[in-house]
Motif scaffolding. Sequence first.
Motif, PDB file in Angstrom:
ATOM      1  N   PHE A  79       0.702  -1.128  -0.085  1.00 45.51           N
ATOM      2  CA  PHE A  79       0.079  -0.221   0.111  1.00 45.51           C
ATOM      3  C   PHE A  79       0.770   1.112   0.011  1.00 45.51           C
ATOM      4  N   ALA A  80       1.803   1.404   0.734  1.00 42.47           N
ATOM      5  CA  ALA A  80       2.626   2.458   1.016  1.00 42.47           C
ATOM      6  C   ALA A  80       3.490   2.606  -0.325  1.00 42.47           C
ATOM      7  N   SER A  81       3.973   1.763  -0.774  1.00 39.55           N
ATOM      8  CA  SER A  81       4.614   1.774  -2.095  1.00 39.55           C
ATOM      9  C   SER A  81       3.894   2.289  -3.225  1.00 39.55           C
ATOM     10  N   THR A  82       2.551   2.076  -3.297  1.00 39.39           N
ATOM     11  CA  THR A  82       1.791   2.477  -4.401  1.00 39.39           C
ATOM     12  C   THR A  82       1.201   4.129  -4.024  1.00 39.39           C
ATOM     13  N   HIS A  83       1.270   4.232  -2.906  1.00 48.93           N
ATOM     14  CA  HIS A  83       0.635   5.631  -2.401  1.00 48.93           C
ATOM     15  C   HIS A  83       1.752   6.721  -1.898  1.00 48.93           C
ATOM     16  N   ASP A  84       3.198   6.249  -2.314  1.00 46.45           N
ATOM     17  CA  ASP A  84       3.901   7.342  -2.028  1.00 46.45           C
ATOM     18  C   ASP A  84       4.168   8.372  -3.041  1.00 46.45           C
ATOM     19  N   ALA A  85       4.713   9.648  -2.419  1.00 45.61           N
ATOM     20  CA  ALA A  85       4.770  10.623  -3.665  1.00 45.61           C
ATOM     21  C   ALA A  85       5.945  11.501  -3.154  1.00 45.61           C
ATOM     22  N   GLN A  86       6.970  11.779  -3.639  1.00 44.11           N
ATOM     23  CA  GLN A  86       7.943  12.557  -3.402  1.00 44.11           C
ATOM     24  C   GLN A  86       8.136  13.532  -4.740  1.00 44.11           C
ATOM     25  N   LEU A  87       7.610  14.843  -4.516  1.00 43.58           N
ATOM     26  CA  LEU A  87       7.760  15.645  -5.775  1.00 43.58           C
ATOM     27  C   LEU A  87       8.845  16.761  -5.674  1.00 43.58           C
ATOM     28  N   SER A  88       9.424  16.974  -6.809  1.00 47.95           N
ATOM     29  CA  SER A  88      10.383  18.168  -7.080  1.00 47.95           C
ATOM     30  C   SER A  88      10.252  18.985  -8.437  1.00 47.95           C
ATOM     31  N   LEU A 144       1.028  21.895 -13.518  1.00 44.98           N
ATOM     32  CA  LEU A 144       1.229  22.026 -12.238  1.00 44.98           C
ATOM     33  C   LEU A 144      -0.260  21.776 -11.744  1.00 44.98           C
ATOM     34  N   ASP A 145      -1.443  22.312 -12.338  1.00 43.70           N
ATOM     35  CA  ASP A 145      -2.973  22.199 -11.798  1.00 43.70           C
ATOM     36  C   ASP A 145      -3.332  20.882 -11.679  1.00 43.70           C
ATOM     37  N   ARG A 146      -2.676  20.159 -13.000  1.00 46.35           N
ATOM     38  CA  ARG A 146      -3.261  18.772 -12.971  1.00 46.35           C
ATOM     39  C   ARG A 146      -2.538  17.906 -11.827  1.00 46.35           C
ATOM     40  N   ILE A 147      -1.135  18.145 -11.644  1.00 44.03           N
ATOM     41  CA  ILE A 147      -0.567  17.371 -10.485  1.00 44.03           C
ATOM     42  C   ILE A 147      -1.420  17.610  -9.286  1.00 44.03           C
ATOM     43  N   GLY A 148      -1.718  18.882  -9.057  1.00 46.77           N
ATOM     44  CA  GLY A 148      -2.352  19.275  -7.666  1.00 46.77           C
ATOM     45  C   GLY A 148      -3.765  18.705  -7.654  1.00 46.77           C
ATOM     46  N   ALA A 149      -4.344  18.263  -8.795  1.00 42.84           N
ATOM     47  CA  ALA A 149      -5.719  17.435  -8.760  1.00 42.84           C
ATOM     48  C   ALA A 149      -5.360  16.047  -8.436  1.00 42.84           C
ATOM     49  N   ASP A 150      -4.465  15.385  -9.002  1.00 40.89           N
ATOM     50  CA  ASP A 150      -4.057  13.987  -8.571  1.00 40.89           C
ATOM     51  C   ASP A 150      -3.667  13.771  -7.170  1.00 40.89           C
ATOM     52  N   LEU A 151      -3.082  14.940  -6.578  1.00 42.69           N
ATOM     53  CA  LEU A 151      -2.685  14.586  -5.201  1.00 42.69           C
ATOM     54  C   LEU A 151      -3.971  14.747  -4.182  1.00 42.69           C
ATOM     55  N   GLU A 152      -4.995  15.575  -4.847  1.00 44.96           N
ATOM     56  CA  GLU A 152      -6.282  15.472  -3.902  1.00 44.96           C
ATOM     57  C   GLU A 152      -6.515  14.032  -3.530  1.00 44.96           C
ATOM     58  N   HIS A 153      -6.668  13.351  -4.737  1.00 46.01           N
ATOM     59  CA  HIS A 153      -7.131  11.741  -4.683  1.00 46.01           C
ATOM     60  C   HIS A 153      -6.173  11.110  -3.814  1.00 46.01           C
ATOM     61  N   LEU A 154      -4.873  11.226  -3.943  1.00 44.47           N
ATOM     62  CA  LEU A 154      -3.872  10.402  -2.852  1.00 44.47           C
ATOM     63  C   LEU A 154      -4.159  10.867  -1.469  1.00 44.47           C
ATOM     64  N   TYR A 155      -4.502  12.306  -1.178  1.00 45.67           N
ATOM     65  CA  TYR A 155      -4.856  12.574   0.454  1.00 45.67           C
ATOM     66  C   TYR A 155      -5.835  11.608   0.739  1.00 45.67           C
ATOM     67  N   ASP A 156      -7.046  11.796  -0.161  1.00 50.16           N
ATOM     68  CA  ASP A 156      -8.371  11.062   0.186  1.00 50.16           C
ATOM     69  C   ASP A 156      -7.940   9.422   0.443  1.00 50.16           C
ATOM     70  N   ARG A 159      -7.168   5.116   4.764  1.00 48.68           N
ATOM     71  CA  ARG A 159      -6.743   4.341   5.485  1.00 48.68           C
ATOM     72  C   ARG A 159      -5.927   4.522   6.897  1.00 48.68           C
ATOM     73  N   ASP A 160      -6.651   5.761   7.303  1.00 48.26           N
ATOM     74  CA  ASP A 160      -6.241   6.190   8.502  1.00 48.26           C
ATOM     75  C   ASP A 160      -4.593   6.482   8.870  1.00 48.26           C
ATOM     76  N   LEU A 161      -3.757   7.021   7.627  1.00 50.46           N
ATOM     77  CA  LEU A 161      -2.892   7.385   7.247  1.00 50.46           C
ATOM     78  C   LEU A 161      -2.666   8.678   6.739  1.00 50.46           C
ATOM     79  N   SER A 162      -3.417   9.685   7.257  1.00 54.07           N
ATOM     80  CA  SER A 162      -3.411  11.084   6.756  1.00 54.07           C
ATOM     81  C   SER A 162      -1.981  11.507   6.608  1.00 54.07           C
ATOM     82  N   ALA A 163      -1.878  12.413   5.387  1.00 55.75           N
ATOM     83  CA  ALA A 163      -0.570  12.756   5.195  1.00 55.75           C
ATOM     84  C   ALA A 163      -0.213  13.832   6.595  1.00 55.75           C
ATOM     85  N   GLY A 164       0.907  13.720   7.076  1.00 58.88           N
ATOM     86  CA  GLY A 164       1.499  14.428   8.032  1.00 58.88           C
ATOM     87  C   GLY A 164       1.207  13.889   9.444  1.00 58.88           C
ATOM     88  N   SER A 165       0.348  12.651   9.471  1.00 59.95           N
ATOM     89  CA  SER A 165       0.124  12.249  10.669  1.00 59.95           C
ATOM     90  C   SER A 165       1.216  11.505  11.148  1.00 59.95           C
TER      91      SER A 165
END
Length: 346
Positions: free
Chosen positions: A191-200, A315-327, A332-338
């Motif tokens: 799960f973590a490997s599929t939903h990890d994201a490090q952007l630059s 950049l806007d499209r990347i932001g929209a994709d990230l919203e799905h990742l946050y959800d 999974r009770d693993l909210s970003a920043g928790s």
Amino acid sequence: MSGFTVGLAIIGGLVLAGLVAWNAWTTRRNTPRQPDVPTTVLATVPLEPQERSEPVLHPEPDEDLAPLPQPERKPRLDALIDVLAAIAIDTLVTGEAAMAALPTTRRAGSKPFAIEGRNDASGEWETPRANQRYAAFQAGVQLANRNGALNDIEFSEFVMKTQAFADAINGAPEFPEMRDEVGRARELDQFASTHDAQLSFTLRARQAAWSPGYVQQHASRQGFVAGAIPGRMVLPATQPGQPAVLGLSFSTQAALSEDPAHSAIRDLTLSLDVPQVSRIEQPFVRMRDTAIALAAAMDGMITDDDGRVIPVEALDRIGADLEHLYDTLEARDLSAGSPQARRLFS
């Protein structure tokens, strides 16, 4: 002097003038841009016991930059991401005795390992402390992190460390089945490997290069402060004790140069570790806006790692994709920043 000679002299003069102008333009183009007013000086952190001193950039006394946030206390063990083993005891154990029995390392292989005691006075689970008494203990090892899933060897090391601690305090540990926990570790790691994201994003100079002071001046105007590593700045979180929202890095060699005014920086990297930063910080919005603002102010362009220009629409499209990742992480009770997400994605 004949007209022909005069003509040659005029042509020669024009060529010479052209060469002088071209050399002046080339020199100006290759000279790194300098800050409007010097804003930072290079200082060295005083040497602390058992710690290495590293140079960092500090503001001048008249500069009012926000201090780096202090690291928060490490989160408690959590059954969501840890293998837990209860350790029963017949009598209360002092904090001093528990501390003396703790293993010398806090890892089992590549996984964090910890022992907590239930404070007899407060009833809270905590790392054993002096002048406290404990009514029970539990040991835990993390199921997965960015090094992969917990494996059989790491689980066996966890058992040995826990058993040694239990023997030292006359406790009785109860371990879960290794097969079950290793299987749970693999599922969590998948799960973590599929939903990890490090952007630059890479910000590249269009023409003249930048000096370290020029980069620092423009970055500080966007809220960045000096990091502990030369050539790195961070954007602090709005909440104390939380990790930095964004990172900004450039050549360490340029940052440490004896003559930084003539150190040429042609690109810098703006980065976001998505699972580490709370959604409420709006980290990607701030990353996008910062990149656009710096590019405009520094005569740069936003590109990917391969040098391809990234348009604002992308950049806007990347932001929209990230919203799905946050959800998905929240479901999974693993909210970003928790605390759980920060431990899992580390």
